[in-house]
Motif scaffolding. Structure first.
Motif, short mmCIF file in Angstrom:
data_model
loop_
_atom_site.label_atom_id
_atom_site.label_comp_id
_atom_site.label_asym_id
_atom_site.label_seq_id
_atom_site.Cartn_x
_atom_site.Cartn_y
_atom_site.Cartn_z
N PRO A 35 0.81 -1.23 0.00
CA PRO A 35 0.00 0.00 0.00
C PRO A 35 0.84 1.27 0.00
N ILE A 36 1.83 1.33 0.89
CA ILE A 36 2.61 2.56 0.98
C ILE A 36 3.50 2.73 -0.24
N LEU A 37 3.94 1.61 -0.80
CA LEU A 37 4.78 1.69 -2.00
C LEU A 37 3.98 2.27 -3.16
N ILE A 63 1.33 4.25 -3.04
CA ILE A 63 1.09 5.68 -2.81
C ILE A 63 2.34 6.47 -3.15
N ASN A 64 3.50 5.94 -2.74
CA ASN A 64 4.74 6.66 -3.01
C ASN A 64 5.03 6.74 -4.51
N ILE A 65 4.74 5.67 -5.24
CA ILE A 65 4.98 5.69 -6.69
C ILE A 65 4.06 6.72 -7.36
#
Lengths: 280, 316
Positions: free
Chosen positions: B41-43, B45-47
């Motif tokens: 999930p956080i990856l 969003i970061n992308i």
């Protein structure tokens, strides 16, 4: 003999104390002046702009609250802070758990990616991001800004949480796994209660960063009813820049909660911020 | 020894692997899918927020694009303009260099001095540390508005000094082209140096006290102690912060925008405010992307220089 020695030592430190007190006056004097001026009226500021107040005009506070639309802006800022902090802690905590505990395949690459991503300046991706966000209807949308804040703050959170989780002995988790708990249950029931100090530190640093943030809030929230305390204060001071008493009262209301929180939890704040939380 | 420890390790988790071993699919699921479900999930969003737009900034920097619709591809034209004809860019870049020079010297001198004073005292040291850190937690808009008033020629410190007979300081610090940039740097530094001081202080507390005792027995002066024990003792922290401050110096935006918006007459313009104006006021999003990219390149050059010097054997 010992006492004499201590006295001599104290005397030799006198210059240190004097110089440090001068530096404290430099650091806190301006904050004190704002406190003074928040209770003066405009006329007495003209006569006495820097000294202590002679009479107290408490109405400055309700008036600044009203004109600055503080009930709306505080609500907006709190939504941003709470939304960002909970998401960063939940999603960043999950990623940190995967990196520290689940031997995430490709974890080294993920760390490298986060390191590169966190060193990219906002100005590099700001312009395309704005037009992408407008295309998606996420401009002038608190949720849209929360997503950006989560992305910007998560690398720091993951690094700090990961290094904390690595230090927790694995015995508890293994016991829970033997009892048949799945990884999600291990994370929420075992890991979170054990690592709350790290989560609190990250939450404070991220919360302070979001509460104080200016550039992204200015770009992505342009409608007045969505202003944060910071962007609204910026507009407030450009409209009422002549009225130093009102702007000071507004400033006092803005920094009082930050200062109270900082002073009660200062060790945790300083530890978190000096581990690379926020840009200068 | 270490080997026998490692050999003993798997025993506690033996029931775990037995549980995993039920089917190959389930083992693979636990080994690959579950960990990535935690990290994904956080990856994503970061992308979406950081890497995707950063890569597209590279493309947009090669276009003439207003921000709406499709941009027109114009090759390196934006960069030609940056390098050869844009006087606003040149002035902003020089201001960033001046900013860099200020921030690599003034905050470091003040905070090293204060930290070395503070490292010697015991009584009240916690109080001093906390008090000096306070400006760092205040939002930029507040710091800026406080100092806008304190630097005012009629109500500020200059006016007070003029009343006391010290004239010449009651000028519009932020309103004159000669003094605007240095005044903004001063205000930003007021907010920033306490942070640096606390970093140096905690590094100094890691220096073994015996070194100071030995120096004192040898009759070293305070300056010699500072020069030969304190500074070498915290050198990694100093160098790392020099690097970070150099990077930040090319990205500065908040204080300049809040205090002067780059004025008067462009005298305090920096690259950060120029990007903002080009993108959101002049609607030259393609050109703004190109400027943003050069800012990142400048920051990248600082890092490369740092790594190069380190590889050449500089002890940094």
């Amino acid at each position: 003999m010992k006492r004499l020695f201590r006295q001599r030592r104290d005397i030799s430190l006198l210059p240190n104390y004097i110089l440090l007190i001068i530096l404290i006056l430099f650091a806190l004097g301006p904050v004190v002046v704002v406190g003074f001026n928040s209770v003066k009226d405009a006329a007495s500021i003209g006569r006495n702009p820097l000294g202590p107040p002679t009479e107290f005009k408490w109405q400055n506070f309700p008036q600044a609250w009203e004109i600055g639309n503080f009930s709306t802006t505080t609500r907006n800022s709190l939504i941003l802070v709470v939304g960002t902090v909970t998401s960063v802690l939940a999603l960043g905590g999950m990623a940190a758990y995967a990196l520290a505990r689940l031997k995430l395949p490709g974890g080294g690459l993920l760390m490298l990616y986060l390191l590169v991503g966190s060193s990219l300046p906002v100005q590099l991706f700001l312009v395309p991001l704005f037009f992408l966000w407008r295309h998606l209807g996420l401009v002038n949308n608190l949720f849209g800004l929360i997503i950006i804040y989560v992305a910007v703050h998560s690398p720091f959170a993951i690094f700090l949480l990961r290094s904390y989780l690595v230090g927790i002995p694995p015995d508890f988790e293994d016991a829970a796994r033997v009892d048949g708990a799945n990884e999600w249950q291990v994370f929420t029931v075992i890991i979170l209660p054990l690592s709350w100090p790290a989560f609190l530190t990250v939450g404070l640093v991220v919360g302070l960063g979001v509460w104080n943030e200016f550039l992204l809030a200015t770009v992505f929230l342009t409608e007045q009813h969505l202003f944060t305390v910071v962007t609204s204060y910026y507009n407030f001071t450009s409209r009422f820049s002549r009225d130093w008493s009102l702007t000071s009262a507004a400033a006092v209301m803005m920094i009082a909660p930050i200062l109270i929180l900082f002073l009660t939890l200062q060790r945790r704040f300083i530890a978190g911020l000096t581990q690379g939380g926020l840009k200068g | 020894m270490a080997n026998s420890d490692q050999a003993a390790m798997p025993t506690p988790s033996a029931p775990l692997s037995r549980q995993d071993g039920r089917s190959p699919w389930k083992r693979r699921y636990r080994k690959y899918v579950v960990p990535w479900m935690f990290a994904l999930p956080i990856l994503l969003i970061n992308i979406i927020v950081v890497i995707g737009p950063s890569l597209s900034a590279v493309y947009y920097s090669l276009t003439d694009w207003s921000g709406i619709g499709a941009g027109e591809f114009i090759g390196l034209e934006n960069y030609r303009k940056i390098l050869f004809s844009d006087m606003d860019y040149r002035r902003a870049f020089l201001n960033n260099l001046a900013w860099l020079a200020f921030f690599l010297t003034v905050p470091f001198a003040v905070s090293l001095f204060a930290a070395s004073m503070l490292a010697r005292i015991r009584r009240g040291s916690m109080f001093f540390r906390t008090a000096l850190f306070i400006p760092y937690v205040l939002p930029a808009v507040i710091t800026a508005s406080i100092w806008r008033n304190l630097l005012s020629p009629t109500l500020g410190i200059g006016a007070l000094l003029a009343d006391w007979g010290i004239s010449g300081l009651d000028v519009a610090w932020l309103g004159r082209p000669q003094t605007a940039l240095i005044s903004i740097a001063f205000v930003d530094n007021w907010h920033f140096w306490g942070f640096l001081m606390v970093l140096f202080l905690s590094a100094m507390q890691g220096i073994p006290p015996e070194l100071y005792e030995a120096a004192r027995i040898d009759g070293a002066s305070r300056w010699q102690e500072f020069r030969h024990i304190t500074v070498p003792g915290i050198r990694p922290t100093i160098v790392f912060m020099l690097l970070m401050v150099a990077i930040w110096s090319f990205l500065v935006f908040d204080y300049v925008w809040i205090l002067t918006q780059g004025g008067p007459a462009g005298s305090s313009e920096v690259l950060g405010t120029l990007v903002y104006k080009q993108a959101f006021m002049r609607f030259e999003a393609g050109y703004a992307s190109a400027i943003g990219l050069t800012m990142s390149l400048l920051a990248g050059m600082v890092i490369s220089l740092f790594l190069y010097l380190r590889r050449r054997g500089w002890e940094i």
